[in-house]
Write a protein that holds these residues in place. Sequence first.
Motif, mmCIF file in Angstrom:
data_model
loop_
_atom_site.group_PDB
_atom_site.id
_atom_site.type_symbol
_atom_site.label_atom_id
_atom_site.label_comp_id
_atom_site.label_asym_id
_atom_site.label_seq_id
_atom_site.Cartn_x
_atom_site.Cartn_y
_atom_site.Cartn_z
ATOM 1 N N CYS A 1 0.818 -1.185 0.000
ATOM 2 C CA CYS A 1 0.000 0.000 0.000
ATOM 3 C C CYS A 1 0.872 1.264 0.000
ATOM 4 O O CYS A 1 0.511 2.260 -0.596
ATOM 5 C CB CYS A 1 -0.901 -0.028 1.214
ATOM 6 N N CYS A 2 1.976 1.147 0.673
ATOM 7 C CA CYS A 2 2.845 2.313 0.783
ATOM 8 C C CYS A 2 3.423 2.706 -0.581
ATOM 9 O O CYS A 2 3.537 3.888 -0.888
ATOM 10 C CB CYS A 2 3.973 1.994 1.765
ATOM 11 N N ASN A 3 3.761 1.724 -1.409
ATOM 12 C CA ASN A 3 4.322 2.037 -2.717
ATOM 13 C C ASN A 3 3.337 2.791 -3.586
ATOM 14 O O ASN A 3 3.723 3.690 -4.333
ATOM 15 C CB ASN A 3 4.756 0.746 -3.417
ATOM 16 N N LEU A 4 2.066 2.444 -3.488
ATOM 17 C CA LEU A 4 1.046 3.124 -4.267
ATOM 18 C C LEU A 4 0.932 4.597 -3.867
ATOM 19 O O LEU A 4 0.906 5.489 -4.723
ATOM 20 C CB LEU A 4 -0.297 2.419 -4.091
ATOM 21 N N TRP A 5 0.885 4.869 -2.572
ATOM 22 C CA TRP A 5 0.766 6.251 -2.111
ATOM 23 C C TRP A 5 2.034 7.047 -2.400
ATOM 24 O O TRP A 5 1.956 8.244 -2.718
ATOM 25 C CB TRP A 5 0.435 6.292 -0.620
ATOM 26 N N ALA A 7 3.944 6.537 -4.967
ATOM 27 C CA ALA A 7 3.867 6.807 -6.405
ATOM 28 C C ALA A 7 2.931 7.985 -6.675
ATOM 29 O O ALA A 7 3.221 8.831 -7.531
ATOM 30 C CB ALA A 7 3.392 5.561 -7.140
ATOM 31 N N PHE A 8 1.810 8.054 -5.942
ATOM 32 C CA PHE A 8 0.900 9.204 -6.093
ATOM 33 C C PHE A 8 1.599 10.514 -5.733
ATOM 34 O O PHE A 8 1.418 11.527 -6.401
ATOM 35 C CB PHE A 8 -0.340 9.037 -5.239
ATOM 36 N N GLU A 38 6.074 14.348 3.845
ATOM 37 C CA GLU A 38 5.185 13.519 3.031
ATOM 38 C C GLU A 38 5.553 12.048 3.148
ATOM 39 O O GLU A 38 4.679 11.186 3.296
ATOM 40 C CB GLU A 38 5.245 13.949 1.569
ATOM 41 N N SER A 39 6.826 11.743 3.099
ATOM 42 C CA SER A 39 7.272 10.353 3.183
ATOM 43 C C SER A 39 6.949 9.733 4.540
ATOM 44 O O SER A 39 6.449 8.603 4.612
ATOM 45 C CB SER A 39 8.772 10.282 2.912
#
Length: 85
Positions: A1-5, A7-8, A38-39
């Motif tokens: 899930c973290c990779n998707l956010w 990427a956004f 953000e990260s």
Amino acid sequence: CCNLWMAFAVFYQLHKMLVAARKARRHYPPSLRRITIESISIHSFSAIMASLTLIPLDWIPRATASTGCESFPDVEHKGQLIFYW
């Protein structure tokens, strides 16, 4: 899930840069502080969402074969195996 956010977040910054280029305006990249905030917020949110399944609450579905909410293919069901290839 973290990779998707993540990427956004990257795509949002890329979109801002492309819009500025299209309008022939100077683009100022985000500061290191903003990137770090953000990260950290994205990773914290993902950790909270991932740990929700560890809390013993009845309204959170469990990923088991008896609930039908499993995240692995059933060996006897060929349609699921094709999906996971």
